[in-house]
Design a protein around this motif. Sequence first.
Motif, PDB file in Angstrom:
ATOM      1  N   TYR A 172       4.657  -3.538  -2.312  1.00  0.00           N
ATOM      2  CA  TYR A 172       5.116  -2.225  -2.755  1.00  0.00           C
ATOM      3  C   TYR A 172       5.045  -2.143  -4.276  1.00  0.00           C
ATOM      4  CZ  TYR A 172       7.866  -2.938   1.575  1.00  0.00           C
ATOM      5  OH  TYR A 172       8.298  -3.253   2.831  1.00  0.00           O
ATOM      6  N   PHE A 173       5.022  -0.910  -4.738  1.00  0.00           N
ATOM      7  CA  PHE A 173       5.103  -0.660  -6.166  1.00  0.00           C
ATOM      8  C   PHE A 173       6.446   0.019  -6.432  1.00  0.00           C
ATOM      9  CE2 PHE A 173       0.991  -2.035  -5.302  1.00  0.00           C
ATOM     10  CZ  PHE A 173       0.490  -2.573  -6.471  1.00  0.00           C
ATOM     11  N   ASN A 174       6.510   1.276  -6.730  1.00  0.00           N
ATOM     12  CA  ASN A 174       7.797   1.932  -6.985  1.00  0.00           C
ATOM     13  C   ASN A 174       8.102   2.875  -5.829  1.00  0.00           C
ATOM     14  OD1 ASN A 174       8.445   1.197 -10.049  1.00  0.00           O
ATOM     15  ND2 ASN A 174       6.255   1.588  -9.866  1.00  0.00           N
ATOM     16  N   VAL A 175       9.079   2.510  -5.027  1.00  0.00           N
ATOM     17  CA  VAL A 175       9.408   3.268  -3.816  1.00  0.00           C
ATOM     18  C   VAL A 175      10.517   4.265  -4.142  1.00  0.00           C
ATOM     19  CG1 VAL A 175      10.123   3.100  -1.414  1.00  0.00           C
ATOM     20  CG2 VAL A 175       8.796   1.242  -2.455  1.00  0.00           C
ATOM     21  N   VAL A 176      10.288   5.532  -3.816  1.00  0.00           N
ATOM     22  CA  VAL A 176      11.223   6.597  -4.203  1.00  0.00           C
ATOM     23  C   VAL A 176      11.365   7.602  -3.065  1.00  0.00           C
ATOM     24  CG1 VAL A 176      10.671   6.354  -6.653  1.00  0.00           C
ATOM     25  CG2 VAL A 176       9.373   7.965  -5.253  1.00  0.00           C
ATOM     26  N   ARG A 221       3.012   4.535 -13.679  1.00  0.00           N
ATOM     27  CA  ARG A 221       3.282   3.623 -12.582  1.00  0.00           C
ATOM     28  C   ARG A 221       2.879   4.271 -11.255  1.00  0.00           C
ATOM     29  NH1 ARG A 221       3.745   0.873 -16.310  1.00  0.00           N
ATOM     30  NH2 ARG A 221       5.485  -0.444 -17.003  1.00  0.00           N
ATOM     31  N   ASP A 222       2.832   3.428 -10.213  1.00  0.00           N
ATOM     32  CA  ASP A 222       2.614   3.911  -8.864  1.00  0.00           C
ATOM     33  C   ASP A 222       3.959   4.258  -8.234  1.00  0.00           C
ATOM     34  OD1 ASP A 222       0.416   4.434  -7.241  1.00  0.00           O
ATOM     35  OD2 ASP A 222      -0.278   2.369  -7.351  1.00  0.00           O
ATOM     36  N   TYR A 223       4.161   5.507  -7.892  1.00  0.00           N
ATOM     37  CA  TYR A 223       5.365   5.941  -7.193  1.00  0.00           C
ATOM     38  C   TYR A 223       4.953   6.429  -5.805  1.00  0.00           C
ATOM     39  CZ  TYR A 223       7.715   5.619 -11.674  1.00  0.00           C
ATOM     40  OH  TYR A 223       8.242   5.143 -12.851  1.00  0.00           O
ATOM     41  N   VAL A 224       5.574   5.858  -4.771  1.00  0.00           N
ATOM     42  CA  VAL A 224       5.222   6.205  -3.395  1.00  0.00           C
ATOM     43  C   VAL A 224       6.488   6.535  -2.617  1.00  0.00           C
ATOM     44  CG1 VAL A 224       3.088   4.874  -3.367  1.00  0.00           C
ATOM     45  CG2 VAL A 224       5.219   3.755  -2.767  1.00  0.00           C
ATOM     46  N   HIS A 225       6.365   7.462  -1.691  1.00  0.00           N
ATOM     47  CA  HIS A 225       7.519   7.929  -0.935  1.00  0.00           C
ATOM     48  C   HIS A 225       7.939   6.896   0.097  1.00  0.00           C
ATOM     49  CE1 HIS A 225      10.065  10.506   1.566  1.00  0.00           C
ATOM     50  NE2 HIS A 225      10.061  11.384   0.577  1.00  0.00           N
ATOM     51  N   VAL A 226       9.231   6.698   0.219  1.00  0.00           N
ATOM     52  CA  VAL A 226       9.760   5.663   1.105  1.00  0.00           C
ATOM     53  C   VAL A 226       9.369   5.883   2.561  1.00  0.00           C
ATOM     54  CG1 VAL A 226      11.982   6.848   1.431  1.00  0.00           C
ATOM     55  CG2 VAL A 226      11.861   4.354   1.678  1.00  0.00           C
ATOM     56  N   GLN A 227       9.228   7.138   2.985  1.00  0.00           N
ATOM     57  CA  GLN A 227       8.852   7.387   4.369  1.00  0.00           C
ATOM     58  C   GLN A 227       7.403   6.970   4.626  1.00  0.00           C
ATOM     59  OE1 GLN A 227      11.050   7.993   6.463  1.00  0.00           O
ATOM     60  NE2 GLN A 227      10.038   8.651   8.328  1.00  0.00           N
ATOM     61  N   ASP A 228       6.541   7.127   3.627  1.00  0.00           N
ATOM     62  CA  ASP A 228       5.171   6.658   3.759  1.00  0.00           C
ATOM     63  C   ASP A 228       5.145   5.130   3.876  1.00  0.00           C
ATOM     64  OD1 ASP A 228       4.410   9.296   3.517  1.00  0.00           O
ATOM     65  OD2 ASP A 228       3.891   9.140   1.399  1.00  0.00           O
ATOM     66  N   TYR A 250      -1.738  -6.258   1.863  1.00  0.00           N
ATOM     67  CA  TYR A 250      -2.141  -4.876   1.580  1.00  0.00           C
ATOM     68  C   TYR A 250      -1.318  -4.340   0.416  1.00  0.00           C
ATOM     69  CZ  TYR A 250      -4.390  -4.757   6.199  1.00  0.00           C
ATOM     70  OH  TYR A 250      -5.192  -5.005   7.287  1.00  0.00           O
ATOM     71  N   ASN A 251      -1.981  -3.644  -0.491  1.00  0.00           N
ATOM     72  CA  ASN A 251      -1.276  -2.887  -1.528  1.00  0.00           C
ATOM     73  C   ASN A 251      -0.993  -1.486  -1.005  1.00  0.00           C
ATOM     74  OD1 ASN A 251      -1.494  -4.969  -3.407  1.00  0.00           O
ATOM     75  ND2 ASN A 251      -3.392  -4.174  -4.278  1.00  0.00           N
ATOM     76  N   LEU A 252       0.252  -1.062  -1.111  1.00  0.00           N
ATOM     77  CA  LEU A 252       0.599   0.314  -0.749  1.00  0.00           C
ATOM     78  C   LEU A 252       0.674   1.110  -2.043  1.00  0.00           C
ATOM     79  CD1 LEU A 252       3.261  -0.311   2.047  1.00  0.00           C
ATOM     80  CD2 LEU A 252       0.764  -0.135   2.236  1.00  0.00           C
ATOM     81  N   GLY A 253      -0.498   1.468  -2.564  1.00  0.00           N
ATOM     82  CA  GLY A 253      -0.593   2.150  -3.851  1.00  0.00           C
ATOM     83  C   GLY A 253      -1.177   3.538  -3.723  1.00  0.00           C
ATOM     84  N   SER A 254      -1.005   4.327  -4.779  1.00  0.00           N
ATOM     85  CA  SER A 254      -1.446   5.722  -4.774  1.00  0.00           C
ATOM     86  C   SER A 254      -2.875   5.894  -5.260  1.00  0.00           C
ATOM     87  CB  SER A 254      -0.526   6.555  -5.671  1.00  0.00           C
ATOM     88  OG  SER A 254      -0.726   6.214  -7.037  1.00  0.00           O
ATOM     89  N   GLY A 255      -3.331   4.979  -6.111  1.00  0.00           N
ATOM     90  CA  GLY A 255      -4.661   5.090  -6.683  1.00  0.00           C
ATOM     91  C   GLY A 255      -4.737   5.846  -7.978  1.00  0.00           C
ATOM     92  N   ASP A 256      -3.665   6.580  -8.337  1.00  0.00           N
ATOM     93  CA  ASP A 256      -3.736   7.326  -9.597  1.00  0.00           C
ATOM     94  C   ASP A 256      -2.490   7.178 -10.477  1.00  0.00           C
ATOM     95  OD1 ASP A 256      -2.073   8.849  -8.020  1.00  0.00           O
ATOM     96  OD2 ASP A 256      -3.428  10.555  -7.885  1.00  0.00           O
ATOM     97  N   GLY A 257      -1.308   7.143  -9.903  1.00  0.00           N
ATOM     98  CA  GLY A 257      -0.109   6.917 -10.703  1.00  0.00           C
ATOM     99  C   GLY A 257       0.486   8.172 -11.307  1.00  0.00           C
ATOM    100  N   VAL A 258       1.707   8.024 -11.789  1.00  0.00           N
ATOM    101  CA  VAL A 258       2.471   9.118 -12.396  1.00  0.00           C
ATOM    102  C   VAL A 258       3.170   8.564 -13.632  1.00  0.00           C
ATOM    103  CG1 VAL A 258       4.406  10.722 -12.072  1.00  0.00           C
ATOM    104  CG2 VAL A 258       2.840  10.264 -10.175  1.00  0.00           C
ATOM    105  N   ALA A 292      -2.286   0.953  -8.331  1.00  0.00           N
ATOM    106  CA  ALA A 292      -3.005   0.161  -7.330  1.00  0.00           C
ATOM    107  C   ALA A 292      -3.803   1.030  -6.372  1.00  0.00           C
ATOM    108  CB  ALA A 292      -2.026  -0.693  -6.536  1.00  0.00           C
ATOM    109  N   SER A 293      -4.869   0.457  -5.885  1.00  0.00           N
ATOM    110  CA  SER A 293      -5.649   1.082  -4.824  1.00  0.00           C
ATOM    111  C   SER A 293      -4.994   0.821  -3.478  1.00  0.00           C
ATOM    112  CB  SER A 293      -7.069   0.503  -4.820  1.00  0.00           C
ATOM    113  OG  SER A 293      -7.762   0.878  -3.632  1.00  0.00           O
ATOM    114  N   GLY A 294      -4.980   1.825  -2.631  1.00  0.00           N
ATOM    115  CA  GLY A 294      -4.479   1.667  -1.274  1.00  0.00           C
ATOM    116  C   GLY A 294      -5.577   1.743  -0.233  1.00  0.00           C
TER     117      GLY A 294
END
Length: 325
Positions: A172-176, A221-228, A250-258, A292-294
Amino acid sequence: MTWVITGGAGYIGSHVVRAMRESGRTVVVLDDLSSGHREFVEPGVALVEGSIVDPVVVRKTLGAAAGLGGLDGVIHLAGFKYAGVSVQRPIHTFEQNVTGTAVLLEGMLEAGCKNMVFSSSAACFGTPDVDLVTEATPTNPESPYGQSKLFGEWLLRDLEVSDGLRHTSLRYFNVVGSGYPDLYDTSPHNLFPKVLAAVGAGETPIVFGTDYATPDGSCVRDYVHVQDIALAHVAAAARLETGQPLERVYNLGSGDGVSVLQIMDAVARVTGRPFTPEVRERRPGDPARIVASGELARRDLDWTMRHDLDDMVASAWSAWTASRA
């Protein structure tokens, strides 16, 4: 189908529990409630209160799951997750994250259970010098926490060779955000709860550094939704159940970041509480960008960013305000 979920009373773990139940699976939660919350576990879900470091508790939990129709696997999220604090508490960190994982795995093998989904972390990478992190990016953890997660991954690989363990590790990266109005992030160290608490109290959120080599000068950073994140665990568990191939990591990343400033803008917009963040000096060791790439997870785990930044903020704010009603 029955799975044990360690750390299932925590922020991420409780979302995984509900996603697994919604998929039709039975779950048993093992949590010592040191950072988890009993109220995050729904009525009707078996909760064993105890530590993964305790082999008696581990055997009890695995036995309880087996008694509910057979033990299919373990999703292992329990651990000490505070990277910064781990620098001051390395022994505690390794006891919880390395010894605890070893005790859990030993109990699994004794019970004849050989499927595990492991909650790993982007902290395994340290400060990568690439624009886009992939699973092939060299690992170089810079905290006891990151080291302990990497050790956990290595242990799984060793047991794959010695005992036929089937496994995968999700970094995981940043789970929100929040997937349910009664589940929310209670960490005192994460950006979202800190910003929401400040806004809720009428205080000014803080940004550390706006002079980085990024489009707006703040860290990306990579921010990803906790439900995803939770749905990726369900997909990984399903592949283990059916014997389908999985990558070890596996990286659970967005590919672009915020960027941090983009988050501040979204918080002000979504909450309807405009503010100008206070800018302070950079914190030592904060890299300008980690994204990160997902792609591998997209290929195998149906991983996708189903929620945009406003969704993340809105769901987090809704759950945070509901918790204080």
